[in-house]
Design a protein around this motif. Structure first.
Motif, PDB file in Angstrom:
ATOM      1  N   LEU A  57       0.836  -1.195   0.000  1.00 38.17           N
ATOM      2  CA  LEU A  57       0.000   0.000   0.000  1.00 38.17           C
ATOM      3  C   LEU A  57       0.875   1.251   0.000  1.00 38.17           C
ATOM      4  O   LEU A  57       1.838   1.337   0.772  1.00 38.17           O
ATOM      5  CB  LEU A  57      -0.903   0.024   1.236  1.00 38.17           C
ATOM      6  CG  LEU A  57      -1.762   1.271   1.433  1.00 38.17           C
ATOM      7  CD1 LEU A  57      -2.760   1.434   0.288  1.00 38.17           C
ATOM      8  CD2 LEU A  57      -2.475   1.214   2.770  1.00 38.17           C
ATOM      9  N   LEU A  58       0.519   2.180  -0.861  1.00 41.09           N
ATOM     10  CA  LEU A  58       1.252   3.435  -0.988  1.00 41.09           C
ATOM     11  C   LEU A  58       0.231   4.569  -0.930  1.00 41.09           C
ATOM     12  O   LEU A  58      -0.749   4.575  -1.671  1.00 41.09           O
ATOM     13  CB  LEU A  58       1.981   3.458  -2.332  1.00 41.09           C
ATOM     14  CG  LEU A  58       2.967   4.553  -2.620  1.00 41.09           C
ATOM     15  CD1 LEU A  58       4.119   4.526  -1.641  1.00 41.09           C
ATOM     16  CD2 LEU A  58       3.498   4.413  -4.034  1.00 41.09           C
ATOM     17  N   LYS A  59       0.448   5.510  -0.008  1.00 40.86           N
ATOM     18  CA  LYS A  59      -0.443   6.665   0.120  1.00 40.86           C
ATOM     19  C   LYS A  59       0.278   7.899  -0.387  1.00 40.86           C
ATOM     20  O   LYS A  59       1.379   8.207   0.064  1.00 40.86           O
ATOM     21  CB  LYS A  59      -0.864   6.865   1.571  1.00 40.86           C
ATOM     22  CG  LYS A  59      -1.731   5.754   2.106  1.00 40.86           C
ATOM     23  CD  LYS A  59      -2.152   6.027   3.528  1.00 40.86           C
ATOM     24  CE  LYS A  59      -3.032   4.896   4.030  1.00 40.86           C
ATOM     25  NZ  LYS A  59      -3.472   5.149   5.416  1.00 40.86           N
ATOM     26  N   VAL A  60      -0.338   8.581  -1.333  1.00 44.23           N
ATOM     27  CA  VAL A  60       0.216   9.805  -1.911  1.00 44.23           C
ATOM     28  C   VAL A  60      -0.725  10.945  -1.546  1.00 44.23           C
ATOM     29  O   VAL A  60      -1.910  10.911  -1.884  1.00 44.23           O
ATOM     30  CB  VAL A  60       0.341   9.695  -3.452  1.00 44.23           C
ATOM     31  CG1 VAL A  60       0.885  10.991  -4.035  1.00 44.23           C
ATOM     32  CG2 VAL A  60       1.209   8.507  -3.838  1.00 44.23           C
ATOM     33  N   GLN A  61      -0.191  11.928  -0.828  1.00 44.89           N
ATOM     34  CA  GLN A  61      -0.998  13.077  -0.424  1.00 44.89           C
ATOM     35  C   GLN A  61      -0.409  14.346  -1.035  1.00 44.89           C
ATOM     36  O   GLN A  61       0.788  14.582  -0.924  1.00 44.89           O
ATOM     37  CB  GLN A  61      -1.004  13.231   1.093  1.00 44.89           C
ATOM     38  CG  GLN A  61      -1.587  12.053   1.842  1.00 44.89           C
ATOM     39  CD  GLN A  61      -1.398  12.227   3.333  1.00 44.89           C
ATOM     40  OE1 GLN A  61      -1.820  13.217   3.910  1.00 44.89           O
ATOM     41  NE2 GLN A  61      -0.753  11.259   3.956  1.00 44.89           N
ATOM     42  N   LEU A  62      -1.263  15.123  -1.670  1.00 46.55           N
ATOM     43  CA  LEU A  62      -0.878  16.433  -2.186  1.00 46.55           C
ATOM     44  C   LEU A  62      -1.603  17.464  -1.330  1.00 46.55           C
ATOM     45  O   LEU A  62      -2.837  17.489  -1.293  1.00 46.55           O
ATOM     46  CB  LEU A  62      -1.283  16.578  -3.654  1.00 46.55           C
ATOM     47  CG  LEU A  62      -0.784  15.488  -4.604  1.00 46.55           C
ATOM     48  CD1 LEU A  62      -1.272  15.773  -6.012  1.00 46.55           C
ATOM     49  CD2 LEU A  62       0.719  15.378  -4.561  1.00 46.55           C
ATOM     50  N   VAL A  63      -0.835  18.257  -0.607  1.00 42.19           N
ATOM     51  CA  VAL A  63      -1.402  19.236   0.314  1.00 42.19           C
ATOM     52  C   VAL A  63      -1.069  20.626  -0.215  1.00 42.19           C
ATOM     53  O   VAL A  63       0.094  21.038  -0.221  1.00 42.19           O
ATOM     54  CB  VAL A  63      -0.850  19.040   1.749  1.00 42.19           C
ATOM     55  CG1 VAL A  63      -1.491  20.050   2.696  1.00 42.19           C
ATOM     56  CG2 VAL A  63      -1.071  17.609   2.234  1.00 42.19           C
TER      57      VAL A  63
END
Length: 84
Positions: A57-63
């Motif tokens: 699992l890979l979580k990519v967050q753009l804030v």
């Protein structure tokens, strides 16, 4: 970004790893050169996680704030800092 979303969807369809993408804040308009640079940075970070972390699992967050923060987390193995 639309291109990053498509990249994550392609990876999910491949079955190599599950990628969850989230965005928050108000997107800052960037010129094409910067958009490509951000895409390539995210692409390289994802590729490195796939190659080296053995994650599922890979979580990519753009804030988006006054800047763009890119946060990528995985559930894979880390590495030993003592080896450096």
């Amino acid at each position: 970004s639309h291109a990053v979303q498509e990249m994550c969807e392609r990876i999910n369809l491949s079955g190599i790893i599950e990628v969850q993408l989230s965005e928050s804040g108000h997107k800052i308009e960037m010129d094409k050169k910067r958009e490509v640079m951000v895409y390539r940075i995210i692409q390289e970070m994802i590729n490195n996680a796939i190659r080296h972390s053995k994650a599922s699992l890979l979580k990519v967050q753009l804030v988006w704030t006054d800047t763009l923060d890119i946060i990528i987390q995985d559930n894979g193995q880390g590495f030993d800092f003592d080896g450096f």
